[in-house]
Enzyme design. Structure first.
Site, short mmCIF file in Angstrom:
data_model
loop_
_atom_site.label_atom_id
_atom_site.label_comp_id
_atom_site.label_asym_id
_atom_site.label_seq_id
_atom_site.Cartn_x
_atom_site.Cartn_y
_atom_site.Cartn_z
N CYS A 91 0.44 -1.32 -0.32
CA CYS A 91 0.04 -0.57 0.16
C CYS A 91 1.28 0.86 0.03
CB CYS A 91 -0.92 -0.08 1.19
SG CYS A 91 -0.22 -0.51 2.56
N GLY A 92 1.67 1.21 -0.92
CA GLY A 92 2.38 2.23 -1.13
C GLY A 92 3.73 2.50 0.26
#
Lengths: 295, 138
Positions: A91-92
């Site tokens: 998720c980044g």
């Protein structure tokens, strides 16, 4: 120079990765919608709790004998930091930015000569902080969002924090989480839980407190004593809801980027595949023609 | 009586109910209190028992709450409930089974904290059972 077969295999593998990231993006999108709804639904309780607490705190003023949860222990020696991250990655920079903020805060506190204790929420916080600050971690919680993020889960964290506070194990408690703005923007936020701090401007709080002269049953002390631990649970619950929405937003964005990158890559690989194929055909033609001329 | 007061019931997870009512009786820790429109500002803790909503001079709904807080202002009553369920939706058998399980926990809980937690839950379930019996008898 990769052969035609190698290129074909790579294109196929990138394509299947793209399918996975595209699916993950859609799942995150659906979860994000639900997370936003949950956060929205939880707002009325938190708002009302806040209003009641502020009126109570205002009526207490600076009178002695106020609960230590409200005014603090008078010291700021031992800091407890509740770090909320996700259980999963992909998720980044979602988890990394929370952990970075935590590291900075811990370092700053240590430099001031304070003692730091950590409570981690989410597998990522535990795993990423264990190596550096292992001995400081006093409690870890994981799988908060299974089967779904409920108040009961936040309450587990809150009761741990409260029992530690009651035992005098820390003076100040702060939670670090990602505040949700949109699917593209989340902000790492520090929020002080103990001693309790009203978020609004003091002038507004004072005006509200003066206007609402409540009668209390039982007396103020007892209500406050019941309300403060509950409020802690609510604050943590709210932070977790925001964090969960942020996680899904961050994952959605990250997966969208990954899907696009995979698309670009497939384009480039297909171009190279076709070039190579044409070059091979041309070479074969030249070989045939020059063979025929030689006869 | 045309006057109504807005009654709001909220749990930590969502707003459960928000409607104008004629009167509502709330089980405060120091005794039940009825709230009519124009009530003086008042705040109280709530014990585990029934909230009764009155419309047209009779009880239209009974809701069980597992404790919480109530805030009363002249035009609004807000109850912050830990758990809330309509009396008609409580299954007596399930509650009795849970009481049994919790009684075991209270007896052989692993440590002080676990036993205290089980005891607290037991009180809530017992109050729930008592409420169901009372509601079905009435």
């Amino acid at each position: 120079m990769p052969s035609l077969k190698d290129l074909r295999l790579r294109i196929r593998s990138v394509r299947s990765t793209q399918k996975i990231t595209a699916a993950m993006k859609m799942v995150a999108g659906a979860k994000l919608r639900r997370a936003q709804e949950a956060a929205e639904a939880a707002r009325p309780y938190a708002d009302r709790m806040d209003r009641m607490l502020r009126a109570l705190a205002a009526s207490f003023g600076d009178r002695p004998g106020a609960p230590t949860m409200l005014v603090g222990t008078g010291k700021a020696q031992i800091h407890l930091i509740v770090v909320a991250t996700a259980d999963r990655g992909l998720c980044g920079s979602f988890n990394a930015s929370i952990v970075r903020e935590t590291r900075n805060m811990v370092r700053a506190l240590l430099a001031e000569g304070k003692t730091v204790k950590l409570v981690t929420i989410g597998r990522k916080a535990r795993d990423l902080l264990r190596r550096q600050f292992g001995p400081m971690i006093v409690a870890s919680f994981t799988e908060m969002d299974r089967p779904r993020l409920s108040y009961a889960a936040a309450d587990r964290v809150a009761s741990q924090v409260i029992s530690m506070f009651a035992a005098g194990e820390f003076d100040v408690c702060t939670i670090i989480y990602n505040r949700f703005k949109s699917a593209l923007a989340q902000f790492v936020t520090r929020h002080q839980l103990i001693p309790f701090k009203a978020d609004a401007a003091p002038a507004e709080a004072a005006a509200q407190g003066a206007r609402a002269v409540y009668e209390y049953e039982p007396d103020e002390e007892e209500i406050l004593a019941a309300l403060l631990p509950k409020n802690l649970g609510i604050q943590i619950f709210r932070a977790l809801l925001e964090n969960y929405a942020s996680e899904q937003g961050a994952r959605m964005t990250a997966m969208e980027n990954a899907t696009r990158n995979a698309g670009d890559m497939i384009g480039k690989l297909t171009m190279r595949y076709n070039r190579t194929r044409q070059a091979q055909i041309t070479r074969e033609l030249i070989e045939i023609i020059s063979g025929a001329e030689a006869v | 009586m045309a006057d109504k007061i807005t009654f709001e019931l909220v749990s930590p997870e969502r707003l459960l109910l928000s409607e104008p009512v004629e009167m509502v009786v709330i089980p405060g820790t120091e005794g039940n209190f009825g709230v009519l429109p124009g009530h003086a500002p008042f705040a109280s803790t709530v014990r585990a028992d029934l909230i009764e909503i009155y419309q047209d001079n009779r009880v239209t709904r009974r809701i069980f709450v597992a404790g919480g807080f109530a805030e009363v202002s002249p035009d609004r009553v807000t109850v912050l409930a830990d758990e809330a369920v309509l009396v008609e939706e409580i299954e007596r058998g399930a509650v009795e089974a849970r009481i049994k399980a919790l009684e075991d926990d209270v007896r052989d809980g692993a440590d002080e904290v676990a036993r205290a937690a089980a005891q607290a839950k037991l009180f809530v379930e017992q109050a729930k059972l008592a409420a169901v019996i009372r509601a079905s008898g009435a």
